[in-house]
Design an enzyme around this catalytic site. Structure first.
Site, short mmCIF file in Angstrom:
data_model
loop_
_atom_site.label_atom_id
_atom_site.label_comp_id
_atom_site.label_asym_id
_atom_site.label_seq_id
_atom_site.Cartn_x
_atom_site.Cartn_y
_atom_site.Cartn_z
CD GLN A 1 -3.14 -0.37 -0.19
OE1 GLN A 1 -4.10 0.45 0.64
NE2 GLN A 1 -3.21 -0.90 -0.80
CG HIS B 1 5.00 2.10 1.60
ND1 HIS B 1 4.74 0.79 2.54
CD2 HIS B 1 5.06 1.07 0.22
CE1 HIS B 1 4.80 -0.71 1.96
NE2 HIS B 1 5.23 -0.42 0.43
CG HIS B 2 -0.12 2.77 4.90
ND1 HIS B 2 -0.21 3.31 5.82
CD2 HIS B 2 -2.11 2.89 4.18
CE1 HIS B 2 -1.77 3.12 6.60
NE2 HIS B 2 -2.79 3.15 4.85
CB ALA B 3 5.78 0.34 5.89
N GLY C 1 3.42 4.75 8.54
CA GLY C 1 2.60 5.19 9.46
C GLY C 1 1.37 5.68 8.81
#
Length: 463
Positions: A23, A134-136, A138
């Site tokens: 994501q 990138h959703h990683a 936060g």
């Protein structure tokens, strides 16, 4: 020495790096004036962004395949991508051109792991900056709080935008009244009952239960299909007018009423007289588990803070139902409110967050990603609602006309991301174009639903 300072990713961060759920968040900010590339670069270089540990770290994997953050030196020029030519020719319509660009990014442009997982695309011909994260790194609250440190107030660009506490006073007061009306024992019984019911449904969605197929259904593999993107534009005052007409309602109640009505309208167009009254379409929503909404970045960075940086959200399954048009459009909001009130009484979001961490820790990211993928494949749409700045902001001294958010495609044929900004609320509707070829029609269905509700709300408040 590198191993000593490497920091492992959180369970949610590892999940978002899985190929099935990779994501990336795209935030588009359109300026009033042409973009000054050097000014944007200077703002980024002097901002908290490149000093933040997540934004100045590479994602690396150790010999066992476990992901870690490794501190590195940020070369800002590698993260700024300048596009001088128009990204699409859509009758000189900048909004449509930017949406086409974002739709392509949603399905075909992952972020390189050879640099920290963020980029800024400057679309010079359209006066638009697209921040890709990138959703990683936060969740929406964390990333929006950081983004605002790169902005200034309109008319006072040297000062950061004000961040107000956004806890829902309406929801809180409603809960307090409910506590006064009902005994604590009955309230606890409801919490236990609704939590058990929704946990059972959650498990069934992981295993076999799925929504009935309609003209807007996706499924496994649909995340790879080409995309289209359209924008539904709402006025927050209109949503507040509808909210006041329904006792103890919230903006989220209104939003889900609009989605239920809008999807019903669209299905009437695509499948007239073919849909059973009351047909359920289930949405997947990511719910902020922090006690408040937008936070000052310094608060998010405290290690002992309950609102600390990261992905701190749970998953809710939120059903809406197909109903043919009837005389009172506010019924959609009332039904949505009743459903959401039951969800608020349950611990479903906290359960999904806890079980997600447990599965990641005990069975690994591959198994957790499979369960998450099945839930998405067995439901109909994704919905998120991010609260943005209540006042107009500037980026590198350039007043921002709108802020809009969407993310990488999922097995759903529809993903919807609403973001409020300066009295407006724009909802980005990303669709699989082979299933929903006319997302502008769907956006118009949502807009018309709200306007019809506003008329009904004004009439109801006069009587």
């Amino acid at each position: 020495m590198d191993t000593e300072r490497d920091e492992p990713l959180t369970p949610a961060g590892r999940l978002f790096l899985r190929p099935e759920m990779n994501q990336v968040i795209n935030c588009a900010m359109a300026g009033e004036n042409p973009i000054d590339v050097n000014a944007v670069r200077a703002v980024i270089c002097n901002s908290m962004m490149i000093k933040h540990p997540r934004f100045s770290s590479l994602m690396v994997r150790d010999s066992h395949g476990r992901e870690h953050w490794r501190k590195t030196t940020v070369d800002v020029d590698r993260h700024i991508i300048v596009r001088h030519e128009p990204v699409a020719e859509v009758n000189n319509d900048d909004d449509a051109a930017v949406n086409d660009y974002l739709a392509d990014l949603a399905v075909s442009s992952p972020l390189s792991t050879e640099k920290p997982l963020w980029e800024v695309h400057l679309l010079m011909a359209h006066k638009c900056a697209v921040l890709r994260l990138h959703h990683a790194l936060g969740d929406g609250i964390s990333l929006m709080s950081l983004l605002l440190t790169c902005c200034g107030r309109a008319g006072d660009a040297d000062h950061l935008p004000l961040i107000k506490s956004l806890a829902s006073s309406s929801s809180s007061s409603s809960s307090n009244r409910a506590n006064r009306r009902e005994g604590i024992a009955l309230m606890l019984l409801k919490v236990v009952w609704f939590t058990l019911v929704y946990i059972v449904e959650f498990v069934m969605r992981c295993l076999w239960m799925r929504d009935e197929k309609t003209a807007v259904s996706g499924g496994a593999g649909v995340e790879l299909w080409p995309r289209k993107l359209a924008t539904a534009r709402f006025c927050l005052d209109d949503m507040k007018t509808v909210k006041r007409a329904v006792t103890d309602a919230t903006i989220n109640d209104v939003l889900f009423g609009v989605i239920s009505s809008g999807l019903s309208r669209y299905l009437d167009i695509r499948s007239p007289n073919a849909i059973q009254e009351g047909l359920q379409m289930t949405g997947v929503a990511m719910v902020n588990l922090r006690p408040h909404g937008l936070q000052d970045l310094s608060e998010l960075m405290k290690s002992n803070s309950p609102t600390r940086w990261g992905n701190k959200f749970g998953m809710l399954l939120l059903p809406v139902h197909y109903h043919r048009s009837h005389s009172d459009p506010l019924q959609y909001v009332k039904r949505a409110k009743a459903m959401i009130d039951r969800k608020k009484l349950s611990l479903e979001a906290h359960f999904s967050y806890g079980i997600g961490n447990f599965v990641m820790s005990c069975f690994g990211s591959k198994f957790a990603s499979l369960l998450n993928y099945r839930i998405v494949s067995n439901t109909t749409f994704t919905i998120s609602n991010v609260v943005g700045p209540g006042e107009k902001v500037t980026l590198a001294g350039n007043p921002v006309n709108y802020m809009r958010v969407n993310s990488t495609s999922l097995p759903h044929a529809i993903t919807m991301h609403m973001m409020s900004y300066a009295g407006r609320a724009d909802m980005q509707i990303l669709v699989a174009k082979d299933i929903i070829p006319d997302p502008q029609v769907l956006a118009k269905c949502f807009e018309d639903a709200l306007l019809e509700m506003k008329v009904a709300a004004k009439a109801a408040m006069k009587t």
